[in-house]
Design a protein around this motif. Structure first.
Motif, PDB file in Angstrom:
ATOM      1  N   GLY A 199      84.474  -2.684 -92.618  1.00 16.44           N
ATOM      2  CA  GLY A 199      85.083  -1.847 -93.646  1.00 16.44           C
ATOM      3  C   GLY A 199      85.357  -2.616 -94.917  1.00 16.44           C
ATOM      4  O   GLY A 199      85.143  -2.120 -96.030  1.00 16.44           O
ATOM      5  N   TYR A 200      85.813  -3.856 -94.773  1.00 15.47           N
ATOM      6  CA  TYR A 200      86.118  -4.668 -95.943  1.00 15.47           C
ATOM      7  C   TYR A 200      84.849  -5.018 -96.724  1.00 15.47           C
ATOM      8  O   TYR A 200      84.818  -4.899 -97.957  1.00 15.47           O
ATOM      9  CB  TYR A 200      86.834  -5.956 -95.530  1.00 15.47           C
ATOM     10  CG  TYR A 200      87.171  -6.851 -96.702  1.00 15.47           C
ATOM     11  CD1 TYR A 200      88.292  -6.613 -97.474  1.00 15.47           C
ATOM     12  CD2 TYR A 200      86.348  -7.925 -97.038  1.00 15.47           C
ATOM     13  CE1 TYR A 200      88.605  -7.422 -98.557  1.00 15.47           C
ATOM     14  CE2 TYR A 200      86.650  -8.733 -98.119  1.00 15.47           C
ATOM     15  CZ  TYR A 200      87.779  -8.481 -98.874  1.00 15.47           C
ATOM     16  OH  TYR A 200      88.054  -9.280 -99.950  1.00 15.47           O
ATOM     17  N   ILE A 201      83.811  -5.452 -96.028  1.00 12.68           N
ATOM     18  CA  ILE A 201      82.572  -5.865 -96.707  1.00 12.68           C
ATOM     19  C   ILE A 201      81.941  -4.701 -97.452  1.00 12.68           C
ATOM     20  O   ILE A 201      81.596  -4.811 -98.632  1.00 12.68           O
ATOM     21  CB  ILE A 201      81.575  -6.473 -95.692  1.00 12.68           C
ATOM     22  CG1 ILE A 201      82.076  -7.838 -95.216  1.00 12.68           C
ATOM     23  CG2 ILE A 201      80.191  -6.620 -96.316  1.00 12.68           C
ATOM     24  CD1 ILE A 201      81.243  -8.436 -94.105  1.00 12.68           C
ATOM     25  N   ARG A 202      81.795  -3.570 -96.776  1.00 14.59           N
ATOM     26  CA  ARG A 202      81.169  -2.409 -97.431  1.00 14.59           C
ATOM     27  C   ARG A 202      82.031  -1.886 -98.570  1.00 14.59           C
ATOM     28  O   ARG A 202      81.523  -1.563 -99.647  1.00 14.59           O
ATOM     29  CB  ARG A 202      80.901  -1.309 -96.408  1.00 14.59           C
ATOM     30  CG  ARG A 202      79.799  -1.652 -95.411  1.00 14.59           C
ATOM     31  CD  ARG A 202      79.295  -0.409 -94.703  1.00 14.59           C
ATOM     32  NE  ARG A 202      80.337   0.188 -93.854  1.00 14.59           N
ATOM     33  CZ  ARG A 202      80.497  -0.094 -92.567  1.00 14.59           C
ATOM     34  NH1 ARG A 202      79.693  -0.977 -91.992  1.00 14.59           N
ATOM     35  NH2 ARG A 202      81.434   0.481 -91.867  1.00 14.59           N
ATOM     36  N   GLY A 203      83.346  -1.819 -98.344  1.00 15.12           N
ATOM     37  CA  GLY A 203      84.232  -1.337 -99.385  1.00 15.12           C
ATOM     38  C   GLY A 203      84.272  -2.263-100.584  1.00 15.12           C
ATOM     39  O   GLY A 203      84.176  -1.812-101.735  1.00 15.12           O
ATOM     40  N   GLN A 204      84.371  -3.570-100.345  1.00 18.37           N
ATOM     41  CA  GLN A 204      84.433  -4.543-101.435  1.00 18.37           C
ATOM     42  C   GLN A 204      83.127  -4.564-102.210  1.00 18.37           C
ATOM     43  O   GLN A 204      83.137  -4.670-103.448  1.00 18.37           O
ATOM     44  CB  GLN A 204      84.734  -5.928-100.868  1.00 18.37           C
ATOM     45  CG  GLN A 204      85.063  -6.972-101.924  1.00 18.37           C
ATOM     46  CD  GLN A 204      86.354  -6.677-102.647  1.00 18.37           C
ATOM     47  OE1 GLN A 204      87.420  -6.644-102.058  1.00 18.37           O
ATOM     48  NE2 GLN A 204      86.261  -6.449-103.943  1.00 18.37           N
ATOM     49  N   PHE A 205      82.015  -4.459-101.514  1.00 15.16           N
ATOM     50  CA  PHE A 205      80.708  -4.434-102.175  1.00 15.16           C
ATOM     51  C   PHE A 205      80.611  -3.246-103.125  1.00 15.16           C
ATOM     52  O   PHE A 205      80.182  -3.384-104.279  1.00 15.16           O
ATOM     53  CB  PHE A 205      79.602  -4.369-101.113  1.00 15.16           C
ATOM     54  CG  PHE A 205      78.216  -4.260-101.686  1.00 15.16           C
ATOM     55  CD1 PHE A 205      77.573  -5.371-102.216  1.00 15.16           C
ATOM     56  CD2 PHE A 205      77.546  -3.046-101.693  1.00 15.16           C
ATOM     57  CE1 PHE A 205      76.289  -5.275-102.739  1.00 15.16           C
ATOM     58  CE2 PHE A 205      76.268  -2.935-102.215  1.00 15.16           C
ATOM     59  CZ  PHE A 205      75.637  -4.057-102.744  1.00 15.16           C
ATOM     60  N   LEU A 206      81.024  -2.087-102.668  1.00 18.12           N
ATOM     61  CA  LEU A 206      80.949  -0.882-103.489  1.00 18.12           C
ATOM     62  C   LEU A 206      81.901  -0.965-104.682  1.00 18.12           C
ATOM     63  O   LEU A 206      81.530  -0.608-105.814  1.00 18.12           O
ATOM     64  CB  LEU A 206      81.274   0.348-102.629  1.00 18.12           C
ATOM     65  CG  LEU A 206      81.062   1.716-103.281  1.00 18.12           C
ATOM     66  CD1 LEU A 206      79.644   1.856-103.818  1.00 18.12           C
ATOM     67  CD2 LEU A 206      81.360   2.832-102.284  1.00 18.12           C
ATOM     68  N   VAL A 207      83.127  -1.455-104.459  1.00 22.18           N
ATOM     69  CA  VAL A 207      84.097  -1.603-105.548  1.00 22.18           C
ATOM     70  C   VAL A 207      83.568  -2.582-106.607  1.00 22.18           C
ATOM     71  O   VAL A 207      83.660  -2.318-107.810  1.00 22.18           O
ATOM     72  CB  VAL A 207      85.464  -2.074-105.012  1.00 22.18           C
ATOM     73  CG1 VAL A 207      86.383  -2.472-106.167  1.00 22.18           C
ATOM     74  CG2 VAL A 207      86.119  -0.980-104.192  1.00 22.18           C
ATOM     75  N   CYS A 208      82.993  -3.705-106.175  1.00 17.95           N
ATOM     76  CA  CYS A 208      82.453  -4.696-107.105  1.00 17.95           C
ATOM     77  C   CYS A 208      81.330  -4.101-107.956  1.00 17.95           C
ATOM     78  O   CYS A 208      81.270  -4.338-109.173  1.00 17.95           O
ATOM     79  CB  CYS A 208      81.939  -5.917-106.343  1.00 17.95           C
ATOM     80  SG  CYS A 208      83.243  -6.961-105.646  1.00 17.95           S
ATOM     81  N   VAL A 209      80.449  -3.345-107.330  1.00 15.43           N
ATOM     82  CA  VAL A 209      79.340  -2.723-108.064  1.00 15.43           C
ATOM     83  C   VAL A 209      79.870  -1.733-109.100  1.00 15.43           C
ATOM     84  O   VAL A 209      79.440  -1.735-110.267  1.00 15.43           O
ATOM     85  CB  VAL A 209      78.373  -2.015-107.090  1.00 15.43           C
ATOM     86  CG1 VAL A 209      77.359  -1.167-107.863  1.00 15.43           C
ATOM     87  CG2 VAL A 209      77.644  -3.035-106.231  1.00 15.43           C
ATOM     88  N   VAL A 210      80.819  -0.897-108.702  1.00 18.40           N
ATOM     89  CA  VAL A 210      81.378   0.106-109.616  1.00 18.40           C
ATOM     90  C   VAL A 210      82.064  -0.565-110.803  1.00 18.40           C
ATOM     91  O   VAL A 210      81.846  -0.186-111.963  1.00 18.40           O
ATOM     92  CB  VAL A 210      82.371   1.030-108.865  1.00 18.40           C
ATOM     93  CG1 VAL A 210      83.119   1.919-109.860  1.00 18.40           C
ATOM     94  CG2 VAL A 210      81.631   1.888-107.851  1.00 18.40           C
ATOM     95  N   ILE A 211      82.889  -1.582-110.536  1.00 15.53           N
ATOM     96  CA  ILE A 211      83.601  -2.280-111.611  1.00 15.53           C
ATOM     97  C   ILE A 211      82.617  -2.982-112.537  1.00 15.53           C
ATOM     98  O   ILE A 211      82.760  -2.950-113.772  1.00 15.53           O
ATOM     99  CB  ILE A 211      84.607  -3.291-111.034  1.00 15.53           C
ATOM    100  CG1 ILE A 211      85.701  -2.570-110.243  1.00 15.53           C
ATOM    101  CG2 ILE A 211      85.222  -4.123-112.149  1.00 15.53           C
ATOM    102  CD1 ILE A 211      86.511  -1.574-111.040  1.00 15.53           C
ATOM    103  N   GLY A 212      81.595  -3.623-111.966  1.00 16.25           N
ATOM    104  CA  GLY A 212      80.589  -4.290-112.785  1.00 16.25           C
ATOM    105  C   GLY A 212      79.867  -3.334-113.716  1.00 16.25           C
ATOM    106  O   GLY A 212      79.658  -3.639-114.900  1.00 16.25           O
ATOM    107  N   VAL A 213      79.503  -2.157-113.215  1.00 17.94           N
ATOM    108  CA  VAL A 213      78.822  -1.140-114.032  1.00 17.94           C
ATOM    109  C   VAL A 213      79.746  -0.634-115.139  1.00 17.94           C
ATOM    110  O   VAL A 213      79.333  -0.483-116.301  1.00 17.94           O
ATOM    111  CB  VAL A 213      78.332   0.024-113.149  1.00 17.94           C
ATOM    112  CG1 VAL A 213      77.825   1.170-114.021  1.00 17.94           C
ATOM    113  CG2 VAL A 213      77.228  -0.439-112.209  1.00 17.94           C
ATOM    114  N   LEU A 214      81.010  -0.363-114.800  1.00 22.19           N
ATOM    115  CA  LEU A 214      81.968   0.130-115.795  1.00 22.19           C
ATOM    116  C   LEU A 214      82.192  -0.895-116.909  1.00 22.19           C
ATOM    117  O   LEU A 214      82.246  -0.539-118.095  1.00 22.19           O
ATOM    118  CB  LEU A 214      83.302   0.474-115.124  1.00 22.19           C
ATOM    119  CG  LEU A 214      83.330   1.741-114.259  1.00 22.19           C
ATOM    120  CD1 LEU A 214      84.687   1.890-113.579  1.00 22.19           C
ATOM    121  CD2 LEU A 214      83.029   2.980-115.100  1.00 22.19           C
ATOM    122  N   VAL A 215      82.329  -2.159-116.542  1.00 20.05           N
ATOM    123  CA  VAL A 215      82.536  -3.203-117.549  1.00 20.05           C
ATOM    124  C   VAL A 215      81.303  -3.356-118.427  1.00 20.05           C
ATOM    125  O   VAL A 215      81.409  -3.458-119.661  1.00 20.05           O
ATOM    126  CB  VAL A 215      82.889  -4.546-116.871  1.00 20.05           C
ATOM    127  CG1 VAL A 215      82.833  -5.700-117.877  1.00 20.05           C
ATOM    128  CG2 VAL A 215      84.271  -4.473-116.238  1.00 20.05           C
TER     129      VAL A 215
END
Length: 347
Positions: A208-224
């Motif tokens: 859960g942590y790996i998949r969730g963190q991966f998705l959060v990182c991708v979303v934040i990177g795209v937004l920035v």
């Protein structure tokens, strides 16, 4: 007597295993990468393996599902390298070349601000503050990205590791149940139920942590990236990837990722730096109020104090990598300690 010999043999075997693992550190990278990939790909494999093939009148099967998942992942990696990694390396190279000029612009702007607020006592310290902040933060950010790039390049040149990773990932995906059952069977009949619960809960937490963190990182990177590009801040791809990477460091990661963007915006004009600060604050609030609760849920279930302490320990022992690994490691330790200290009677 026999019982005592068995106990000592077990202790010797465990200590020997720990010694061998301490001397075989180069094997950790491919194993860790394989485990991470297995956790990320497992939901796709589970879904594909349940597809009904009408021509064969049976389900697709896990082996074929894994091969399909590998094919899709290879396409995604190829697209990512072509449209993100290659432009990022080019943009980062330009940033390194232009870095002395950026520092000079920051110093000139600092002098201008000092002249405008020279009546304030603190103004005398302003150049030193900005100089120290600029040098430390930018050096940290560039060193971080350089280390990541070097790690990626070293990983890519390791042909043996490139072969081992997909093979290990395949078997982790295909034979996870067998691996788990074999591990559980190493323990006594009385302990197997608890060991099985520990492994199941640890697997649930880390996946859960790996998949969730991966998705959060991708979303934040795209937004920035989108925000910096729309504001006209230089090197938006570098800033977006830096934000995505530092996002994996809880609590302080978003601050580390924001500072280089603010400094680059400040070299254009202070008003733009203020806009960037507001934008990062908005992103941080959206992340904390929407993304993290929805994506991560209560996977980690650690108090902020425990997170901060684990970050400090991880950073002290292993630097940036230690800070990234600190929270999931603390969550796994919590699972183990819970099952060791809480007996069936206590529950």
């Amino acid at each position: 007597m026999i019982r005592s010999i068995e106990v000592w043999l077990k202790i010797i075997i465990v200590l020997s295993g720990i010694y061998i693992l301490s001397k075989a550190t180069p094997i950790y990278l491919p194993i860790i990468v394989s485990i991470i990939l297995a956790f990320i790909l497992n939901p796709m494999v589970d879904t594909l393996s349940q597809w009904q093939v009408k021509l064969l009148n049976r389900k697709l099967g896990r082996g074929i599902a894994i091969l399909i998942a590998f094919t899709v992942t290879s396409l995604v990696i190829a697209i990512t390298v072509t449209f993100i990694v290659v432009p990022f390396i080019h943009e980062f190279d330009n940033l390194v070349k232009n870095f002395p000029g950026i520092l000079k612009r920051l110093q000139r702007l600092t002098i201008v601000i000092q002249e405008r607020v020279e009546t304030i006592a603190i103004a005398k310290q302003l150049p030193n503050v900005f100089e120290q902040l600029t040098s430390s933060v930018t050096t940290f950010s560039i060193d971080l990205v350089r280390k990541i790039i070097n790690s990626i390049l070293n990983f890519a040149t390791g042909i043996v590791e490139m072969v081992i990773v997909p093979v290990l990932t395949y078997y982790f995906l295909k034979d996870w149940k067998y691996i788990k059952e074999s591990t559980v069977n190493l323990f006594s009949q009385r302990s197997r139920k608890k060991i099985n619960s520990v492994i199941e809960e640890m697997g649930s937490v880390i996946s859960g942590y790996i998949r969730g963190q991966f998705l959060v990182c991708v979303v934040i990177g795209v937004l920035v990236f989108c925000g910096m590009y729309s504001f006209g801040v230089e090197y938006p791809l570098v800033l977006g990837l830096l934000a995505a990477l530092t996002e994996s460091i809880p609590i302080v990661g978003s601050i580390i990722g924001a500072v280089p963007a603010v400094l680059l915006a400040y070299t254009v004009e202070p008003a733009l730096a203020l806009k960037v600060i507001v934008y990062y604050i908005v992103i941080n609030q959206i992340e904390n109020q929407i993304f993290v609760p929805k994506i991560m849920g209560s996977v980690i279930d650690l108090h902020p104090i425990a997170i901060i302490i684990s970050l400090l320990i991880g950073g002290q022992l292993f630097g940036i990598i230690g800070m990234i690994m600190a929270v999931p490691t603390a969550a796994l330790l919590k699972v183990v300690l819970k099952h060791l200290w809480i007996t069936e009677e206590d529950r």
